[in-house]
Design a protein around this motif. Structure first.
Motif, PDB file in Angstrom:
ATOM      1  N   GLU A 110      -0.565  11.513  69.734  1.00  0.00           N
ATOM      2  CA  GLU A 110      -1.203  12.606  68.993  1.00  0.00           C
ATOM      3  C   GLU A 110      -2.178  12.057  67.958  1.00  0.00           C
ATOM      4  OE1 GLU A 110       1.992  14.818  67.336  1.00  0.00           O
ATOM      5  OE2 GLU A 110       2.554  15.790  69.240  1.00  0.00           O
ATOM      6  N   ARG A 111      -1.762  11.030  67.252  1.00  0.00           N
ATOM      7  CA  ARG A 111      -2.620  10.402  66.246  1.00  0.00           C
ATOM      8  C   ARG A 111      -3.877   9.834  66.900  1.00  0.00           C
ATOM      9  NH1 ARG A 111      -4.468   9.341  61.035  1.00  0.00           N
ATOM     10  NH2 ARG A 111      -4.634   7.119  60.638  1.00  0.00           N
ATOM     11  N   ALA A 112      -3.720   9.134  68.011  1.00  0.00           N
ATOM     12  CA  ALA A 112      -4.873   8.582  68.711  1.00  0.00           C
ATOM     13  C   ALA A 112      -5.819   9.692  69.167  1.00  0.00           C
ATOM     14  CB  ALA A 112      -4.413   7.748  69.902  1.00  0.00           C
ATOM     15  N   GLY A 113      -5.244  10.808  69.656  1.00  0.00           N
ATOM     16  CA  GLY A 113      -6.071  11.923  70.085  1.00  0.00           C
ATOM     17  C   GLY A 113      -6.858  12.526  68.940  1.00  0.00           C
ATOM     18  N   GLU A 114      -6.236  12.643  67.785  1.00  0.00           N
ATOM     19  CA  GLU A 114      -6.934  13.173  66.610  1.00  0.00           C
ATOM     20  C   GLU A 114      -8.113  12.290  66.211  1.00  0.00           C
ATOM     21  OE1 GLU A 114      -2.731  14.913  64.792  1.00  0.00           O
ATOM     22  OE2 GLU A 114      -3.755  13.235  63.827  1.00  0.00           O
ATOM     23  N   LEU A 115      -7.991  11.002  66.474  1.00  0.00           N
ATOM     24  CA  LEU A 115      -9.061  10.068  66.129  1.00  0.00           C
ATOM     25  C   LEU A 115     -10.101   9.928  67.234  1.00  0.00           C
ATOM     26  CD1 LEU A 115      -6.859   7.277  64.490  1.00  0.00           C
ATOM     27  CD2 LEU A 115      -8.397   8.863  63.309  1.00  0.00           C
ATOM     28  N   GLY A 116      -9.895  10.612  68.365  1.00  0.00           N
ATOM     29  CA  GLY A 116     -10.877  10.596  69.438  1.00  0.00           C
ATOM     30  C   GLY A 116     -10.732   9.470  70.434  1.00  0.00           C
ATOM     31  N   VAL A 117      -9.514   8.942  70.591  1.00  0.00           N
ATOM     32  CA  VAL A 117      -9.287   7.862  71.551  1.00  0.00           C
ATOM     33  C   VAL A 117      -9.279   8.406  72.976  1.00  0.00           C
ATOM     34  CG1 VAL A 117      -7.582   6.180  72.367  1.00  0.00           C
ATOM     35  CG2 VAL A 117      -8.027   6.434  69.905  1.00  0.00           C
ATOM     36  N   ASP A 118      -9.937   7.706  73.880  1.00  0.00           N
ATOM     37  CA  ASP A 118      -9.946   8.053  75.306  1.00  0.00           C
ATOM     38  C   ASP A 118      -8.752   7.383  75.977  1.00  0.00           C
ATOM     39  OD1 ASP A 118     -10.511   8.645  77.940  1.00  0.00           O
ATOM     40  OD2 ASP A 118     -12.407   7.530  78.015  1.00  0.00           O
ATOM     41  N   LEU A 119      -7.789   8.174  76.431  1.00  0.00           N
ATOM     42  CA  LEU A 119      -6.583   7.673  77.085  1.00  0.00           C
ATOM     43  C   LEU A 119      -6.551   8.162  78.521  1.00  0.00           C
ATOM     44  CD1 LEU A 119      -3.714   6.476  77.318  1.00  0.00           C
ATOM     45  CD2 LEU A 119      -2.864   8.528  76.151  1.00  0.00           C
ATOM     46  N   ARG A 120      -6.426   7.232  79.465  1.00  0.00           N
ATOM     47  CA  ARG A 120      -6.364   7.579  80.886  1.00  0.00           C
ATOM     48  C   ARG A 120      -5.020   7.148  81.450  1.00  0.00           C
ATOM     49  NH1 ARG A 120     -12.277   5.182  82.852  1.00  0.00           N
ATOM     50  NH2 ARG A 120     -13.533   6.180  81.192  1.00  0.00           N
ATOM     51  N   ARG A 121      -4.228   8.095  81.879  1.00  0.00           N
ATOM     52  CA  ARG A 121      -2.927   7.801  82.489  1.00  0.00           C
ATOM     53  C   ARG A 121      -3.055   7.764  84.008  1.00  0.00           C
ATOM     54  NH1 ARG A 121       1.357   7.536  79.277  1.00  0.00           N
ATOM     55  NH2 ARG A 121       1.192   8.355  77.139  1.00  0.00           N
ATOM     56  N   GLY A 122      -2.230   6.952  84.628  1.00  0.00           N
ATOM     57  CA  GLY A 122      -2.290   6.791  86.075  1.00  0.00           C
ATOM     58  C   GLY A 122      -3.400   5.870  86.520  1.00  0.00           C
ATOM     59  N   HIS A 123      -3.838   4.972  85.629  1.00  0.00           N
ATOM     60  CA  HIS A 123      -4.919   4.031  85.934  1.00  0.00           C
ATOM     61  C   HIS A 123      -4.366   2.616  85.808  1.00  0.00           C
ATOM     62  CE1 HIS A 123      -8.421   6.919  85.807  1.00  0.00           C
ATOM     63  NE2 HIS A 123      -7.438   7.649  85.313  1.00  0.00           N
ATOM     64  N   GLU A 124      -4.239   1.916  86.932  1.00  0.00           N
ATOM     65  CA  GLU A 124      -3.605   0.608  86.974  1.00  0.00           C
ATOM     66  C   GLU A 124      -4.645  -0.499  87.105  1.00  0.00           C
ATOM     67  OE1 GLU A 124      -0.248  -1.858  89.592  1.00  0.00           O
ATOM     68  OE2 GLU A 124      -0.988   0.101  90.278  1.00  0.00           O
ATOM     69  N   VAL A 125      -4.574  -1.487  86.228  1.00  0.00           N
ATOM     70  CA  VAL A 125      -5.466  -2.647  86.281  1.00  0.00           C
ATOM     71  C   VAL A 125      -4.969  -3.609  87.362  1.00  0.00           C
ATOM     72  CG1 VAL A 125      -6.302  -4.658  85.015  1.00  0.00           C
ATOM     73  CG2 VAL A 125      -6.131  -2.440  83.865  1.00  0.00           C
ATOM     74  N   VAL A 126      -5.864  -3.968  88.286  1.00  0.00           N
ATOM     75  CA  VAL A 126      -5.485  -4.841  89.395  1.00  0.00           C
ATOM     76  C   VAL A 126      -6.304  -6.126  89.437  1.00  0.00           C
ATOM     77  CG1 VAL A 126      -4.610  -2.967  90.822  1.00  0.00           C
ATOM     78  CG2 VAL A 126      -7.039  -3.590  90.966  1.00  0.00           C
ATOM     79  N   GLY A 127      -7.360  -6.219  88.639  1.00  0.00           N
ATOM     80  CA  GLY A 127      -8.184  -7.423  88.624  1.00  0.00           C
ATOM     81  C   GLY A 127      -8.971  -7.515  87.337  1.00  0.00           C
ATOM     82  N   ALA A 128      -9.412  -8.729  86.998  1.00  0.00           N
ATOM     83  CA  ALA A 128     -10.183  -8.936  85.772  1.00  0.00           C
ATOM     84  C   ALA A 128     -11.086 -10.145  85.924  1.00  0.00           C
ATOM     85  CB  ALA A 128      -9.260  -9.122  84.573  1.00  0.00           C
ATOM     86  N   SER A 129     -12.271 -10.056  85.335  1.00  0.00           N
ATOM     87  CA  SER A 129     -13.184 -11.189  85.243  1.00  0.00           C
ATOM     88  C   SER A 129     -13.923 -11.076  83.919  1.00  0.00           C
ATOM     89  CB  SER A 129     -14.175 -11.207  86.412  1.00  0.00           C
ATOM     90  OG  SER A 129     -14.958 -10.020  86.417  1.00  0.00           O
ATOM     91  N   GLN A 130     -14.354 -12.203  83.403  1.00  0.00           N
ATOM     92  CA  GLN A 130     -15.052 -12.175  82.118  1.00  0.00           C
ATOM     93  C   GLN A 130     -16.163 -13.196  82.108  1.00  0.00           C
ATOM     94  OE1 GLN A 130     -12.949 -13.771  78.641  1.00  0.00           O
ATOM     95  NE2 GLN A 130     -11.241 -14.387  79.958  1.00  0.00           N
ATOM     96  N   ASP A 131     -17.153 -12.936  81.248  1.00  0.00           N
ATOM     97  CA  ASP A 131     -18.214 -13.902  80.994  1.00  0.00           C
ATOM     98  C   ASP A 131     -18.398 -14.006  79.493  1.00  0.00           C
ATOM     99  OD1 ASP A 131     -19.702 -11.645  80.231  1.00  0.00           O
ATOM    100  OD2 ASP A 131     -20.675 -11.475  82.187  1.00  0.00           O
ATOM    101  N   ASP A 132     -19.539 -14.498  79.045  1.00  0.00           N
ATOM    102  CA  ASP A 132     -19.750 -14.720  77.620  1.00  0.00           C
ATOM    103  C   ASP A 132     -19.952 -13.439  76.829  1.00  0.00           C
ATOM    104  OD1 ASP A 132     -19.550 -17.418  78.020  1.00  0.00           O
ATOM    105  OD2 ASP A 132     -21.717 -17.750  78.136  1.00  0.00           O
ATOM    106  N   THR A 133     -20.167 -12.315  77.514  1.00  0.00           N
ATOM    107  CA  THR A 133     -20.495 -11.089  76.783  1.00  0.00           C
ATOM    108  C   THR A 133     -19.517  -9.944  77.027  1.00  0.00           C
ATOM    109  OG1 THR A 133     -21.946 -10.299  78.572  1.00  0.00           O
ATOM    110  CG2 THR A 133     -22.949 -11.655  76.834  1.00  0.00           C
ATOM    111  N   ALA A 134     -18.744  -9.950  78.118  1.00  0.00           N
ATOM    112  CA  ALA A 134     -17.923  -8.786  78.437  1.00  0.00           C
ATOM    113  C   ALA A 134     -16.795  -9.155  79.385  1.00  0.00           C
ATOM    114  CB  ALA A 134     -18.788  -7.677  79.055  1.00  0.00           C
ATOM    115  N   VAL A 135     -15.883  -8.221  79.526  1.00  0.00           N
ATOM    116  CA  VAL A 135     -14.792  -8.309  80.496  1.00  0.00           C
ATOM    117  C   VAL A 135     -14.939  -7.133  81.449  1.00  0.00           C
ATOM    118  CG1 VAL A 135     -12.301  -8.442  80.841  1.00  0.00           C
ATOM    119  CG2 VAL A 135     -13.294  -9.259  78.703  1.00  0.00           C
ATOM    120  N   THR A 136     -14.771  -7.402  82.735  1.00  0.00           N
ATOM    121  CA  THR A 136     -14.789  -6.349  83.744  1.00  0.00           C
ATOM    122  C   THR A 136     -13.410  -6.242  84.361  1.00  0.00           C
ATOM    123  OG1 THR A 136     -17.130  -6.724  84.241  1.00  0.00           O
ATOM    124  CG2 THR A 136     -15.826  -5.533  85.895  1.00  0.00           C
TER     125      THR A 136
END
Length: 509
Positions: A110-136
């Protein structure tokens, strides 16, 4: 262009606290949670330790306490088969809030929602890669796979952290064979609760309040003569592998009571049932490039009532530093201090929780003697206060750079009563916005002039207090003191030291 400033993986207490702190600091977090809805299997039964003070400093403690269905318990805490009874201290260093984790997560969401946080449920991370500027991140969502990018990723996804695995961070440690069960259940009418809290069970006899050790395990009983609801705790070595998502049942509790003490006890519908095992693990490092870990993804402790406190304190320590990086004013090395501060804090927590393992798992006469001596030591104020602060995490003092240190440097800022032109307030109220604070307690215009160059990042307050611990306090957003000027410290030493501290923690003016 990234999709978010910071992606938080996991919507447990650590992840939700991270998201709220990031929003307070003015950045855009995205929270990805694998489960489609909040879990309803009971886990932690409350909050305890230093995180309660931090919540008070954010103005949240009263709100959370109002949601509790039980009164604040007396400060008595289990410690490896003995008790820390802090009730004899006028100002105990450890308190607890009976807030079941499901309710805590709802309040934090509720607190996060009041502050405008974007929360996505049912979304599973299966891979990751990164470079000097970002993570995908590669994500599997309800509508199919997709990719999302951010400047940083924080893994708050628990003991089996996929983020930690993808980052290649080792998670060494020990798994203990004991299975622990906690329950709050109403007693049948035929069982009597005696004046000392013991239970009189017809056909069996007395079950002692507190801890009882048998050849089969450990039983803990918490009861009072004015209540028919009793807390049971059992610990026994088992080889059974339990699925954390399969809830514990009343018959499972009854079977455990029968194995540990030999009692057949008929109880009513449980108010709380939870089962857990103990592991002592700590990630070798909390960071790999732009990927960071917090909470159970970073550490698992072999004792109850510890994990939420440690994980949520990780979140508060990390969030403002990430925000500084995102917003472009972070000084060199600021993000590295997360590892430098919270990894040793985790190691200290591991120290006392492993000590609890040694206390509770010994079964011979020498172990009984150790517990008896330890309990005797805890009747004296100084060791009791020291142990209470250790368990609470309130004894953590972060290392501060520089050669001249005030006694408060690195410590959690005391909640001084402040007299201002607008009336009375306290340090806790000044920390509600989660911004850095320069608190002038001695009308030091020379030091306020130095801090004015950081006015976009540091809030300056002038006040009086009855017992002044320092002329000026520089307080970080996580409420730890970054620097302090001693009483009447001359300007020719205080001003350069303050400038150095401001630059070290909050970047160039």
């Amino acid at each position: 262009m990234t999709d978010a400033d910071v992606i938080i993986v996991g919507a447990g207490p650590t992840g939700l606290m991270s998201a709220a702190e990031l929003r307070l600091a003015g950045v855009r977090p995205l929270v990805l949670e694998r489960k489609a809805r909040r879990r309803d299997v009971p886990k932690a039964g409350g909050l305890g330790g230093q995180i309660l003070e931090l919540l008070r400093y954010r103005g949240l403690l009263e709100r959370f306490a109002a949601a509790c269905t039980e009164p604040m318990p007396a400060p008595r805490f289990p410690f490896g088969g003995v008790h820390l009874d802090l009730t004899q201290l006028a100002d105990p260093p450890m308190h607890a809030l009976p807030l079941p984790q499901q309710l805590l997560e709802r309040l934090l969401e509720e607190r996060a929602g009041e502050l405008g946080v974007d929360l996505r449920r049912g979304h599973e991370v299966v891979g990751a890669s990164q470079d000097d500027t970002a993570v995908t991140l590669d994500v599997r969502g309800p509508d199919g796979p997709y990719q999302v990018t951010a400047r940083y990723v924080v893994g708050c996804d628990g003991a089996r952290s996929r983020v930690r695995e993808l980052a290649g961070i080792a998670f060494p440690g020990t798994v203990y064979p004991e299975v622990n069960r906690l329950a709050q259940v109403p007693l049948p009418d035929e069982v009597t609760v005696l004046g000392n809290g013991d239970l009189d069970v017809p056909g069996f006899g007395a079950i002692r309040a507190g801890f009882t050790r048998t050849e089969s395990g450990l039983l803990g009983v918490g009861s009072s003569p004015d209540s028919r609801v009793v807390s049971f705790y059992t610990a026994e070595d088992e080889s059974t592998e339990y699925d954390d998502d399969v809830p514990m049942t009343v018959p499972e509790l009854q079977d455990s009571l029968r194995r540990v003490v030999g009692v057949d006890l008929r109880v009513g519908e449980a108010l709380r049932l939870s089962r857990f095992t103990f592991k002592a693990r700590q990630a070798e490092r909390y960071r790999d490039g732009r990927i960071l870990l917090a909470g159970d993804a970073a550490h698992l402790f072999p004792a109850t009532g510890i994990a939420l406190n440690a994980g949520m304190l990780d979140a508060v320590n990390l969030a403002w530093k990430l925000a500084a990086e995102v917003r472009g004013w972070a000084p060199s090395g600021l993000l590295a201090t997360y590892q430098e501060e919270r990894h040793p804090a985790g190691a200290r927590t591991m120290l006392h929780t492993r000590a609890q393992v040694a206390l509770r798992r010994g079964h011979d006469a020498a172990a009984e003697a150790l517990r008896e001596v330890f309990q005797e030591l805890l009747t004296d104020e100084q060791p009791l206060r020291r142990m209470g602060a250790m368990v609470a995490g309130s004894d953590i003092r972060y290392p501060m750079p520089g050669s001249h240190h005030h006694p408060l440097a690195g410590a959690f800022a005391p909640d001084l009563t402040l007299h201002t032109g607008q009336g009375m307030t306290g340090v806790a109220e000044l920390m509600h916005p989660a911004r850095p604070v320069l608190l002038d307690l001695a009308d030091r215009a020379d030091l306020r002039e130095v801090a004015a160059e950081w006015r976009d990042r540091v809030d300056v307050h002038t006040a009086k207090t009855d017992q002044r611990p320092a002329d000026v306090l520089l307080i970080r957003p996580d409420a730890h003191v970054a620097w302090a000027a001693g009483p009447d410290e001359p300007a020719d030493t205080a001003a350069p030291a303050l400038r150095e501290a401001l630059s070290t923690w909050f970047g160039a003016p």
